[in-house]
Design a protein around this motif. Structure first.
Motif, short mmCIF file in Angstrom:
data_model
loop_
_atom_site.label_atom_id
_atom_site.label_comp_id
_atom_site.label_asym_id
_atom_site.label_seq_id
_atom_site.Cartn_x
_atom_site.Cartn_y
_atom_site.Cartn_z
N LEU A 102 0.84 -1.21 0.00
CA LEU A 102 0.00 0.00 0.00
C LEU A 102 0.87 1.26 0.00
O LEU A 102 0.53 2.25 -0.67
N ILE A 103 1.98 1.22 0.72
CA ILE A 103 2.92 2.34 0.70
C ILE A 103 3.46 2.53 -0.71
O ILE A 103 3.55 3.65 -1.22
N LYS A 104 3.80 1.42 -1.37
CA LYS A 104 4.29 1.50 -2.75
C LYS A 104 3.24 2.14 -3.64
O LYS A 104 3.56 2.97 -4.50
N ASN A 105 1.98 1.79 -3.45
CA ASN A 105 0.90 2.40 -4.25
C ASN A 105 0.88 3.91 -4.08
O ASN A 105 0.65 4.64 -5.06
N LEU A 106 1.10 4.38 -2.86
CA LEU A 106 1.15 5.84 -2.64
C LEU A 106 2.29 6.46 -3.44
O LEU A 106 2.11 7.51 -4.07
N PHE A 107 3.44 5.82 -3.41
CA PHE A 107 4.58 6.34 -4.17
C PHE A 107 4.30 6.29 -5.67
O PHE A 107 4.64 7.23 -6.39
N ASP A 108 3.69 5.21 -6.13
CA ASP A 108 3.36 5.11 -7.56
C ASP A 108 2.48 6.29 -7.99
O ASP A 108 2.72 6.90 -9.03
N GLN A 109 1.48 6.61 -7.18
CA GLN A 109 0.57 7.71 -7.51
C GLN A 109 1.30 9.05 -7.52
O GLN A 109 1.11 9.87 -8.42
N GLU A 110 2.12 9.27 -6.52
CA GLU A 110 2.82 10.56 -6.41
C GLU A 110 3.88 10.71 -7.50
O GLU A 110 4.05 11.80 -8.05
N ILE A 111 4.55 9.65 -7.83
CA ILE A 111 5.56 9.73 -8.89
C ILE A 111 4.89 9.95 -10.23
O ILE A 111 5.38 10.71 -11.06
N ASP A 112 3.74 9.33 -10.42
CA ASP A 112 2.99 9.56 -11.66
C ASP A 112 2.60 11.04 -11.79
O ASP A 112 2.75 11.63 -12.85
N ARG A 113 2.16 11.64 -10.69
CA ARG A 113 1.83 13.06 -10.71
C ARG A 113 3.07 13.92 -10.94
O ARG A 113 3.02 14.92 -11.67
N LEU A 114 4.16 13.52 -10.34
CA LEU A 114 5.41 14.26 -10.45
C LEU A 114 5.95 14.26 -11.88
O LEU A 114 6.44 15.29 -12.37
N LEU A 115 5.83 13.15 -12.55
CA LEU A 115 6.42 12.99 -13.87
C LEU A 115 5.49 13.42 -15.00
O LEU A 115 5.95 13.59 -16.14
#
Length: 116
Positions: A102-115
């Motif tokens: 679930l933590i990884k999912n949060l990072f996936d979402q934020e990195i997607d927004r970042l990139l």
């Protein structure tokens, strides 16, 4: 990046709601790893996966991800306290694996927004 988002707050609440799983006594440990060692191993594996899936991240962005993971580990140490030093049971190992995902999912979402 992640620790200041509502999703992270909800995950921390989810963990605190399931602290009973970690406070149970009399359950035999199935692992030689402690609860915190499992969290650290699982979170490390997830972040390696995040960085591998996003090679376009700059050095600074990767460092930001690592700082966030350090903050998450610190939070986990604060929440779990001495429980983190207990040997993990099979149920706890499953929970740690799911929580780390679930933590990884949060990072996936934020990195997607970042990139994007």
């Amino acid at each position: 990046m992640v620790t200041d988002k509502d999703g992270y707050v909800h995950l921390v609440q989810y963990l605190t709601e399931h602290l009973g799983l970690f406070e149970s006594t009399g359950m035999s440990a199935d692992s030689t790893d402690t609860v915190m060692e499992l969290f650290e191993e699982q979170l490390s594996a997830q972040i390696i996966m995040v960085c591998g899936q996003n090679p376009q991240l700059s050095f600074a962005q990767r460092n930001m991800v690592i700082r966030e993971i350090d903050a998450i580990v610190y939070d986990l140490e604060e929440i779990l306290g001495s429980i983190g030093n207990h040997r993990a049971t099979a149920q706890q190992s499953i929970f740690v694996t799911e929580f780390s995902g679930l933590i990884k999912n949060l990072f996936d979402q934020e990195i997607d927004r970042l990139l994007n």
